[in-house]
Write a protein that holds these residues in place. Sequence first.
Motif, PDB file in Angstrom:
ATOM      1  N   MET A 137     -12.457   5.432   2.363  1.00 14.71           N
ATOM      2  CA  MET A 137     -11.360   5.227   1.424  1.00 14.71           C
ATOM      3  C   MET A 137     -10.170   4.590   2.125  1.00 14.71           C
ATOM      4  N   SER A 138      -9.945   4.929   3.389  1.00 13.55           N
ATOM      5  CA  SER A 138      -8.859   4.311   4.153  1.00 13.55           C
ATOM      6  C   SER A 138      -9.057   2.807   4.247  1.00 13.55           C
ATOM      7  N   ARG A 198      -1.394   4.759  -1.775  1.00 14.90           N
ATOM      8  CA  ARG A 198      -2.842   4.816  -1.614  1.00 14.90           C
ATOM      9  C   ARG A 198      -3.187   5.583  -0.340  1.00 14.90           C
ATOM     10  N   ARG A 223      -1.890   3.859   6.777  1.00 16.98           N
ATOM     11  CA  ARG A 223      -0.671   3.836   5.966  1.00 16.98           C
ATOM     12  C   ARG A 223       0.557   3.383   6.749  1.00 16.98           C
ATOM     13  N   ASN A 228      -8.782   1.092   0.488  1.00 12.47           N
ATOM     14  CA  ASN A 228      -7.428   1.057  -0.066  1.00 12.47           C
ATOM     15  C   ASN A 228      -6.521   0.011   0.574  1.00 12.47           C
ATOM     16  N   LEU A 240       2.216   1.883  -3.428  1.00 14.42           N
ATOM     17  CA  LEU A 240       1.171   2.356  -4.335  1.00 14.42           C
ATOM     18  C   LEU A 240       0.677   3.750  -3.988  1.00 14.42           C
ATOM     19  N   THR A 274      -4.673   6.340   2.975  1.00 16.01           N
ATOM     20  CA  THR A 274      -5.325   5.543   4.007  1.00 16.01           C
ATOM     21  C   THR A 274      -4.809   5.957   5.375  1.00 16.01           C
ATOM     22  N   ALA A 315       0.830  -1.207   0.000  1.00 13.89           N
ATOM     23  CA  ALA A 315       0.000   0.000   0.000  1.00 13.89           C
ATOM     24  C   ALA A 315       0.865   1.257   0.000  1.00 13.89           C
ATOM     25  N   ARG A 362      -5.828   8.253  -7.666  1.00 15.04           N
ATOM     26  CA  ARG A 362      -5.751   7.546  -6.388  1.00 15.04           C
ATOM     27  C   ARG A 362      -6.795   8.010  -5.388  1.00 15.04           C
ATOM     28  N   TRP A 363      -7.534   9.065  -5.714  1.00 18.03           N
ATOM     29  CA  TRP A 363      -8.573   9.557  -4.811  1.00 18.03           C
ATOM     30  C   TRP A 363      -9.937   8.967  -5.116  1.00 18.03           C
ATOM     31  N   ARG A 364     -10.003   8.064  -6.087  1.00 16.82           N
ATOM     32  CA  ARG A 364     -11.227   7.322  -6.411  1.00 16.82           C
ATOM     33  C   ARG A 364     -12.379   8.244  -6.827  1.00 16.82           C
ATOM     34  N   SER A 393     -10.546   3.069 -11.494  1.00 16.63           N
ATOM     35  CA  SER A 393     -10.248   4.429 -11.041  1.00 16.63           C
ATOM     36  C   SER A 393      -9.081   4.971 -11.841  1.00 16.63           C
TER      37      SER A 393
END
Length: 486
Positions: free
Chosen positions: A114-115, A62, A67, A118, A60, A64, A57, A331-333, A328
């Motif tokens: 989203m956290s 992402r 993280r 991801n 990437l 979250t 993660a 990265r913020w979808r 997507s």
Amino acid sequence: MEWLSWFDARDYEFARQVLQRGIAALYLVAFLSTMNQFPALLGERGLLPVPAFLDVARRLARPTLFRWRYSDALLGAVCWAGIGIAATIVAGLPQLGPPWLPMLAFLALWLLYMSIVNVGQTFYGFGWEILLLEAGFTVAFLGSNQAPPPTTILLLIAWLVFRLEFGAGMIKIRGGREWRDLTAMFYHHETQPMPGPLSRQAHLLPRPLHRVEVVGNHFAQLVVPFFLFAPQPLASIAAGIIIVTQLWLVGTGNFAWLNWVAIILSFAAVSDPVAHAVFPFIPLEWHAGAETPLWWLAVVVLITVLLLMLSYRPLLNLFSSQQLMNASFNRWRLVNAYGAFGTVTKQRIEIVVEGTLEEEADAPDDRWLEYGFKGKPGDVRRLPRQWAPYHLRLDWLMWFLPLRTVHEDWFYTFLNRLLEADQPTLRLLRQDPFDGERPRWVRARSYLYRFASRAEFRETGERWVRVLLYDAIPPVSLSPRRRRLP
């Protein structure tokens, strides 16, 4: 101010109420589903533990909250925070304040969920996850009761519904032949991931009606979405058609909150006069004298420009011969590509998991007992339940196993947990045939399932007819003297 009249959608307050409260309710369901299932599936001792995934993660990048560190306790705090915030929006409390208050509440839901998505790996790899994220972010800018709804945000929500419906329609036209020769619904109700209580009755409808279903689907997804941007009452009629077709899918299957998101978002095109004509108790005048603050206008215009800029790649994707489904582009979808069921499976293969207390693996079949799942078919007499919008993630992944391979890492870990009689894992199931006792062996068998005809049901009382195909995973055990799980 007269020059702001273009910005104020004064005839869409009912739409705003439905959008804000409805999307918040689905976030509440999503966080509740996560709180109940995430620890056993992805927690510290889950089937795909998040701590082991965090290095990936980070690479990437992402976004979250997990993280740098994950714990089941932190996951619980995130879920409870999401449930609490969502509940206040459903009750309409932030909407009583200034426009920035519901905005912050929805952005908090978006960031919290989203956290989770991801780091959710395959258990959160469904299109309705990113759909809920995009819906939450966009609805955040509908403002509060102190000012009329902003026209540009309602149009962006209609654009989201357009991508959802038209994207799904194009995926089908470009996909399996069954959508073009109008035979897709001969199979869909029987082979869909998680049938509902009415799925068998829908499957047993005459085949000409199934062809009508496919034609209706194509009309609702390839023609109707364009009218979401038409003048009233055409836009409201288009929204109504989408809502009715989605309700049919709700009644005949279990697709988590996918259909409910589409239903709620479609209200962005329903004006107060049309809603009042259908339901006279809905008021016609909501915002007499209310004005939009200039600072809120600036915020909404900025977000509108941002989402329009992000729409470039999804727009190209809709008309691309290599159309992506549920993808997507950032990265913020936000402003994603959607679609589902480009092909329809013609046969239903189910993986049935069994265990035995016998010392030897070659025990007769009547000494093997079947684990019962909450949603997926197993017991041939059991009537499927309606679960949507609640999402049974393990059951959905079990449907994918025979389509991909049973040799998934998470599935072997799942079998391992059954051999250990792991309580968090067993709570994901409907029935543990051993009442908490550890089985000595488990195995996975592949069966061909089909719905029983009306005559077969009257004779046997069984809703499914199943035929054993083969042992997908032969008997395995934890004992060092027996065959071990890989």
